[in-house]
Enzyme design. Structure first.
Site, PDB file in Angstrom:
ATOM      1  N   ARG A 270      41.405  40.340  50.151  1.00  0.00           N
ATOM      2  CA  ARG A 270      40.299  39.389  50.021  1.00  0.00           C
ATOM      3  C   ARG A 270      40.813  38.196  49.226  1.00  0.00           C
ATOM      4  O   ARG A 270      41.020  38.303  48.021  1.00  0.00           O
ATOM      5  CB  ARG A 270      39.161  40.088  49.269  1.00  0.00           C
ATOM      6  CG  ARG A 270      37.802  39.431  49.366  1.00  0.00           C
ATOM      7  CD  ARG A 270      36.862  39.981  48.299  1.00  0.00           C
ATOM      8  NE  ARG A 270      37.228  39.465  46.982  1.00  0.00           N
ATOM      9  CZ  ARG A 270      37.015  40.108  45.839  1.00  0.00           C
ATOM     10  NH1 ARG A 270      36.450  41.290  45.807  1.00  0.00           N
ATOM     11  NH2 ARG A 270      37.376  39.548  44.690  1.00  0.00           N
ATOM     12  N   HIS A 274      34.493  37.981  45.666  1.00  0.00           N
ATOM     13  CA  HIS A 274      33.701  38.977  46.405  1.00  0.00           C
ATOM     14  C   HIS A 274      32.574  38.259  47.157  1.00  0.00           C
ATOM     15  O   HIS A 274      32.386  38.435  48.349  1.00  0.00           O
ATOM     16  CB  HIS A 274      33.143  40.021  45.436  1.00  0.00           C
ATOM     17  CG  HIS A 274      32.136  40.924  46.063  1.00  0.00           C
ATOM     18  ND1 HIS A 274      32.471  41.859  46.994  1.00  0.00           N
ATOM     19  CD2 HIS A 274      30.790  41.001  45.912  1.00  0.00           C
ATOM     20  CE1 HIS A 274      31.377  42.487  47.401  1.00  0.00           C
ATOM     21  NE2 HIS A 274      30.348  41.977  46.752  1.00  0.00           N
ATOM     22  N   TYR A 283      39.231  39.428  36.677  1.00  0.00           N
ATOM     23  CA  TYR A 283      39.802  40.772  36.843  1.00  0.00           C
ATOM     24  C   TYR A 283      41.074  40.820  37.681  1.00  0.00           C
ATOM     25  O   TYR A 283      41.602  41.883  37.933  1.00  0.00           O
ATOM     26  CB  TYR A 283      38.744  41.741  37.437  1.00  0.00           C
ATOM     27  CG  TYR A 283      38.112  41.268  38.742  1.00  0.00           C
ATOM     28  CD1 TYR A 283      38.729  41.517  39.963  1.00  0.00           C
ATOM     29  CD2 TYR A 283      36.903  40.578  38.745  1.00  0.00           C
ATOM     30  CE1 TYR A 283      38.169  41.098  41.153  1.00  0.00           C
ATOM     31  CE2 TYR A 283      36.328  40.142  39.925  1.00  0.00           C
ATOM     32  CZ  TYR A 283      36.959  40.403  41.135  1.00  0.00           C
ATOM     33  OH  TYR A 283      36.399  39.976  42.312  1.00  0.00           O
TER      34      TYR A 283
END
Ligand SMILES: Cc1ncc(C[n+]2csc(CCOP(=O)(O)OP(=O)(O)O)c2C)c(N)n1
Ligand SMILES: [Mg+2]
Length: 373
Positions: A270, A274, A283
């Site tokens: 990805r 998100h 993160y």
């Protein structure tokens, strides 16, 4: 290995950016754009098909970029980007036969594109206007499902219907790496395996479930899990549109001929957040993204087409121009989208209107009229 990833137990072969050569990974087009063969999967594609695959990849990315920009300008409530996953989605979508039925998550814009769904009918959902403006029966593309993993049960149930109708078709369920930890997904696997249901479970392992890395979801590479349920699992390079097309076609053919389900792990990344509500810099480190940019699913097709002389500069300029037109149509169409009437929220709660919902609708109307006076 990044500092972020060192904090969790690494799974050999699963921590994406640091992969050594993987014998289990089906690949037909390398990141450098070199066409390679695989002993189990071959693919005959014409030059025209190759160019149209490139076109699909480029146009869905353009759609995605435009939708992200529209969200940033306050025109959409949220957007779930497919960036980096174009090959997985176009490859799987183009493998589908007309009678096959697809059950997406909320990120399958590329599959939607291959089913002829209008981008604006997807955007209307993210603008909060409706629950998806397309006809799932006509397009053979079910409405988006945000409840993680639920579509695996829907697809399995649908596949059992196909079996009973003895139809020459298959169902395909799209799911993420994180979804494999969901109870419903495992229940669907058991059910599909037991009944040899004509369903393909297409998992895009994009390495993250929001902020949770794949290492926290599985101690083994995901495709190996299928063996425990009693059906084949295949790991394919999810950034290789040709390999995804070949592997998904084979799995769908297997399902249609009555040999039961297959689990496909499309190994991808990805590249974006998100959703637009997420900040991935919290993160994961930037170098991970840089490594995956070298495996970009679109760049490798472009390299192959250019180097082999199957497409020229004029072709690429044409696709770019088409992309600009598409983006302009998406922008204008979004801005011109009429706001739905507030009463619409009562219209589709049940297939048939109930007294209770009708009373709520009337109360809402009365409330609204109070403002207009
Ligand atoms: C049943 C359920 N639990 C939690 C959520 C919240 N949620 C939305 S997306 C997501 C992560 C899904 O990750 P993955 O399956 O890897 O798919 P991806 O978003 O990476 O495509 C979660 C936990 C949800 N939508 N549904
Ligand atoms: Mg994921």
């Amino acid at each position: 290995m990044t500092a972020v990833r060192e904090m969790v137990d690494p799974v050999p072969g699963a921590a994406a950016p640091h992969l050594p050569a993987q014998p289990d990974l089906v690949q037909l087009l390398t990141p450098e754009g070199e066409r390679v063969e695989h002993p189990d999967y071959s693919l005959d594609v014409t030059d025209e098909e190759l160019r149209s695959l490139y076109r699909d990849l480029a146009l869905v990315r353009r759609w995605d970029v435009e939708a992200t920009a529209l969200q940033r300008q306050g025109e959409l409530g949220i957007w779930a980007s497919l960036q980096g996953q174009e090959a997985a989605q176009i490859g799987a979508g183009r493998a589908l036969g007309e009678a096959d039925m697809a059950f997406p998550t909320y990120r399958e814009h590329g599959v939607a594109w291959t089913r002829g769904v209008d981008p604006l009918d997807v955007i209307s959902l993210f603008r909060g206007n409706d629950l998806g403006g397309w006809d799932p029966v006509a397009t053979r593309f079910n409405l988006y499902t945000v409840v993680i993993g639920a579509q695996c049960l829907h697809a399995t149930g649908y596949a059992m219907g196909i079996q009973r109708d003895t139809a020459d078709a298959a169902a395909i369920a799209f799911l993420g790496d994180g979804a494999t930890s969901q109870g419903e997904v495992n229940e669907a696997f058991i059910w599909a395996a037991t009944f040899d249901s004509p369903v393909v479970f297409f998992c895009q392992n994009n390495q993250y479930a929001i902020s949770v890395p794949i290492e926290r979801q599985s101690k083994v590479p995901l495709f190996q899990r299928a063996a425990g349920f009693g059906f084949p699992g295949v790991r394919v390079d999810g950034n290789d549109v040709l390999a995804v097309l070949a592997v998904t076609r084979a799995a769908l053919a297997r399902a249609r001929e009555g040999s039961g389900p297959t689990f496909i792990e499309a190994f991808t990344y990805r590249m974006g957040a998100h959703t637009t509500s997420d900040d991935p810099t919290r993160y994961r480190l930037a170098d991970e993204l840089e490594e995956w940019k070298l495996r970009d699913p679109i760049a490798r097709v472009k390299a192959y087409l250019s180097r082999s002389g199957k497409a020229d500069a004029e072709f690429f300029a044409g696709v770019d121009a088409e992309g600009d037109e598409l983006a302009a149509r998406i922008r204008t169409g979004t801005l011109e989208m009429p706001d739905p009437a507030g009463t619409e929220m009562f219209d589709h709660v049940y297939a048939e209107q109930t007294e209770e919902i009708a009373a709520q609708r009337a109360a809402f109307l009365a409330y609204q009229e109070g403002f207009e006076k």
